[in-house]
Design a protein around this motif. Structure first.
Motif, PDB file in Angstrom:
ATOM      1  N   HIS A 250       0.842  -1.204   0.000  1.00 52.59           N
ATOM      2  CA  HIS A 250       0.000   0.000   0.000  1.00 52.59           C
ATOM      3  C   HIS A 250       0.875   1.251   0.000  1.00 52.59           C
ATOM      4  N   GLU A 251       0.415   2.282  -0.679  1.00 54.23           N
ATOM      5  CA  GLU A 251       1.211   3.505  -0.808  1.00 54.23           C
ATOM      6  C   GLU A 251       1.458   4.210   0.516  1.00 54.23           C
ATOM      7  N   ALA A 252       0.625   3.933   1.516  1.00 50.80           N
ATOM      8  CA  ALA A 252       0.793   4.583   2.816  1.00 50.80           C
ATOM      9  C   ALA A 252       1.781   3.848   3.718  1.00 50.80           C
ATOM     10  N   VAL A 253       2.280   2.713   3.263  1.00 49.08           N
ATOM     11  CA  VAL A 253       3.174   1.895   4.085  1.00 49.08           C
ATOM     12  C   VAL A 253       4.612   2.037   3.597  1.00 49.08           C
ATOM     13  N   SER A 254       5.518   2.226   4.557  1.00 47.59           N
ATOM     14  CA  SER A 254       6.942   2.199   4.248  1.00 47.59           C
ATOM     15  C   SER A 254       7.640   1.296   5.258  1.00 47.59           C
ATOM     16  N   VAL A 255       8.701   0.631   4.804  1.00 47.87           N
ATOM     17  CA  VAL A 255       9.455  -0.281   5.664  1.00 47.87           C
ATOM     18  C   VAL A 255      10.940   0.032   5.512  1.00 47.87           C
ATOM     19  N   ARG A 256      11.611   0.150   6.645  1.00 47.27           N
ATOM     20  CA  ARG A 256      13.058   0.358   6.648  1.00 47.27           C
ATOM     21  C   ARG A 256      13.710  -0.659   7.572  1.00 47.27           C
ATOM     22  N   ARG A 257      14.922  -1.081   7.222  1.00 49.54           N
ATOM     23  CA  ARG A 257      15.687  -1.978   8.082  1.00 49.54           C
ATOM     24  C   ARG A 257      16.809  -1.184   8.723  1.00 49.54           C
ATOM     25  N   VAL A 258      16.867  -1.251  10.042  1.00 52.28           N
ATOM     26  CA  VAL A 258      17.805  -0.425  10.800  1.00 52.28           C
ATOM     27  C   VAL A 258      18.362  -1.222  11.967  1.00 52.28           C
ATOM     28  N   ARG A 259      19.379  -0.649  12.598  1.00 53.09           N
ATOM     29  CA  ARG A 259      19.919  -1.228  13.833  1.00 53.09           C
ATOM     30  C   ARG A 259      19.341  -0.540  15.069  1.00 53.09           C
ATOM     31  N   ARG A 260      18.874   0.700  14.867  1.00 52.82           N
ATOM     32  CA  ARG A 260      18.379   1.472  16.012  1.00 52.82           C
ATOM     33  C   ARG A 260      17.282   2.410  15.540  1.00 52.82           C
ATOM     34  N   VAL A 261      16.248   2.561  16.350  1.00 58.02           N
ATOM     35  CA  VAL A 261      15.160   3.473  16.023  1.00 58.02           C
ATOM     36  C   VAL A 261      14.683   4.155  17.291  1.00 58.02           C
ATOM     37  N   VAL A 262      14.407   5.453  17.182  1.00 58.09           N
ATOM     38  CA  VAL A 262      13.833   6.223  18.279  1.00 58.09           C
ATOM     39  C   VAL A 262      12.465   6.717  17.828  1.00 58.09           C
ATOM     40  N   LEU A 263      11.433   6.441  18.625  1.00 59.38           N
ATOM     41  CA  LEU A 263      10.074   6.865  18.317  1.00 59.38           C
ATOM     42  C   LEU A 263       9.619   7.872  19.355  1.00 59.38           C
ATOM     43  N   GLU A 264       9.091   8.990  18.868  1.00 58.81           N
ATOM     44  CA  GLU A 264       8.531  10.021  19.740  1.00 58.81           C
ATOM     45  C   GLU A 264       7.127  10.342  19.248  1.00 58.81           C
ATOM     46  N   ALA A 265       6.192  10.469  20.189  1.00 57.31           N
ATOM     47  CA  ALA A 265       4.812  10.779  19.847  1.00 57.31           C
ATOM     48  C   ALA A 265       4.046  11.092  21.126  1.00 57.31           C
ATOM     49  N   PRO A 266       3.007  11.930  21.037  1.00 56.24           N
ATOM     50  CA  PRO A 266       2.223  12.244  22.233  1.00 56.24           C
ATOM     51  C   PRO A 266       1.182  11.170  22.538  1.00 56.24           C
ATOM     52  N   ASP A 267       0.983  10.905  23.801  1.00 56.87           N
ATOM     53  CA  ASP A 267      -0.105  10.040  24.260  1.00 56.87           C
ATOM     54  C   ASP A 267      -0.064   8.653  23.618  1.00 56.87           C
ATOM     55  N   VAL A 268       1.132   8.056  23.572  1.00 48.79           N
ATOM     56  CA  VAL A 268       1.293   6.714  23.018  1.00 48.79           C
ATOM     57  C   VAL A 268       2.082   5.870  24.002  1.00 48.79           C
ATOM     58  N   VAL A 269       1.628   4.644  24.215  1.00 49.77           N
ATOM     59  CA  VAL A 269       2.330   3.679  25.064  1.00 49.77           C
ATOM     60  C   VAL A 269       2.873   2.568  24.180  1.00 49.77           C
ATOM     61  N   ALA A 270       4.101   2.166  24.419  1.00 47.90           N
ATOM     62  CA  ALA A 270       4.728   1.100  23.636  1.00 47.90           C
ATOM     63  C   ALA A 270       4.470  -0.258  24.284  1.00 47.90           C
TER      64      ALA A 270
END
Length: 295
Positions: A250-270
Motif C-alpha cells: 500500500h502507498e501509505a506503508v513504508s518499511v526500513r531496516r535499521v539497527r536502532r530506532v527512536v520513536l517520539e509521539a504524544p499520548d502513546v504507550v509502547a
C-alpha cells in the motif's frame, strides 16, 4: 546424563485452560529422559526472579510454557547467557514460537523439539522507555495497535481474542492519526502523521498479523513498518491484508531496516511482545545473536 530442564509456567495462559496441558507435557519431557523442575511465580516479577535464579544454576534450558508474554519474561532471564530458551506454545497468539519454527498448536510436538535440544543463536533487541529497560524477541507496537492493547487490558469481558476485537472497534471510533517523530539509525528525523509504527525482530504479532512480513530473527536488523495517516474507511479496508503481509504494498506503508530506532509521539504507550513497556519516547536497538533458542 539427563538434560536439566526448567519449565516456566503461566497458569493464566488461555484463560487458565492451558494449564491442563502442563501435566501431560511434563510427563512427555520426563519420559524423554529429562529432569524437569517447574516454576510458577506468584506474579510476573516473582516469576522473573525465580527464572533468573534458575538460569544462574545453568540448566540445559529454560522452557517457557505459555504465550508471547511469558516468552518475553523468559527472554529477560536468558538473554546474554548460554542457557537456551525453549518454548511450549500455550498462549493465545504464540507468534514468537511460530517465527522460530516451533509447532504452535501441538504442545507435544513442541515438547519433542525441546527434547532434541538443537539450539541456534538469534537476535534480541533492547527497548528503553523512561525507566523501563527490557529486551524483546518479537514486535514492538506504537500507535493504534498499542492503544487497542491499552483498551483491551481494561476489559474484563469478553475473553480471549474477542476482547481485542471489541477494543479495536471501540478505539476506531475515536482514533485520530498520531504525529510521530521517527529517527532511524543516524538519519535525520522523519516527522509524519501515522496510524501506527511497528518495530519487528520477527514478523508477526496478535496471533498471526504479519505486520513486518520480511523480518528475520537472525539478520542483525530491525524492520520498522510505518503506516502513514489514512481515512478510517481506507484503514478498515487495508487492515485485513496484514494477515497475509501484503499491506506493505500500500502507498501509505513504508518499511526500513535499521539497527536502532527512536520513536517520539504524544499520548502513546509502547508494547513489546504484547507486554506493556511504557509511554513513548522509546528507543529500540538490535542485539545480534544475543539469544540462544531451541528451534
Amino acid at each position: 546424563m539427563s538434560p536439566q530442564l526448567v519449565l516456566l509456567v503461566n497458569p493464566a495462559a488461555r484463560g487458565g485452560r492451558a494449564v491442563r496441558l502442563l501435566g501431560p507435557v511434563a510427563r512427555r519431557l520426563r519420559a524423554g529422559g529429562a529432569d524437569v523442575s517447574v516454576i510458577v511465580g506468584d506474579s510476573a516479577p516473582d516469576a522473573l526472579e525465580r527464572a533468573c535464579a534458575a538460569v544462574a544454576e545453568r540448566p540445559d534450558a529454560l522452557v517457557a510454557f505459555g504465550g508471547d508474554g511469558l516468552v518475553h519474561l523468559a527472554v529477560q532471564a536468558v538473554v546474554g547467557t548460554d542457557v537456551p530458551l525453549g518454548i511450549i506454545p500455550a498462549g493465545t497468539g504464540n507468534d514468537i514460537a511460530t517465527a522460530l519454527g516451533v509447532p504452535r498448536k501441538d504442545p507435544m510436538a513442541a515438547a519433542r523439539v525441546v527434547l532434541r535440544g538443537r539450539s541456534r543463536l538469534v537476535d534480541a533487541a533492547r527497548i528503553q522507555a523512561g525507566q523501563a529497560d527490557e529486551v524483546f524477541a518479537g514486535v514492538v507496537c506504537c500507535g493504534f495497535d498499542s492503544r487497542v492493547n491499552e483498551r483491551a487490558n481494561g476489559l474484563s469481558w469478553p475473553p480471549g481474542m474477542a476482547k481485542y476485537l471489541l477494543a479495536t472497534f471501540q478505539e476506531l471510533r475515536r482514533f485520530r492519526p498520531i504525529p510521530f517523530r521517527i529517527t532511524l539509525d543516524d538519519d535525520e528525523p522523519i516527522e509524519r502523521e501515522a496510524m501506527l509504527v511497528a518495530v519487528g525482530n520477527t514478523s508477526s504479532y496478535g496471533a498471526g498479523m504479519r505486520v513486518c512480513p520480511d523480518a528475520q530473527p537472525d539478520d542483525g536488523l530491525l524492520d520498522v513498518m510505518i503506516l502513514s495517516a489514512l481515512s478510517k474507511a481506507e484503514f478498515v479496508r487495508v487492515f485485513p491484508s496484514v494477515y497475509r503481509g501484503v499491506h506493505v504494498a500500500h502507498e501509505a506503508v513504508s518499511v526500513r531496516r535499521v539497527r536502532r530506532v527512536v520513536l517520539e509521539a504524544p499520548d502513546v504507550v509502547a508494547y513489546a511482545d504484547g507486554e506493556r513497556i511504557g509511554p513513548v519516547p522509546v528507543t529500540c536497538e538490535i542485539q545480534p545473536g544475543a539469544l540462544r533458542v531451541i528451534a
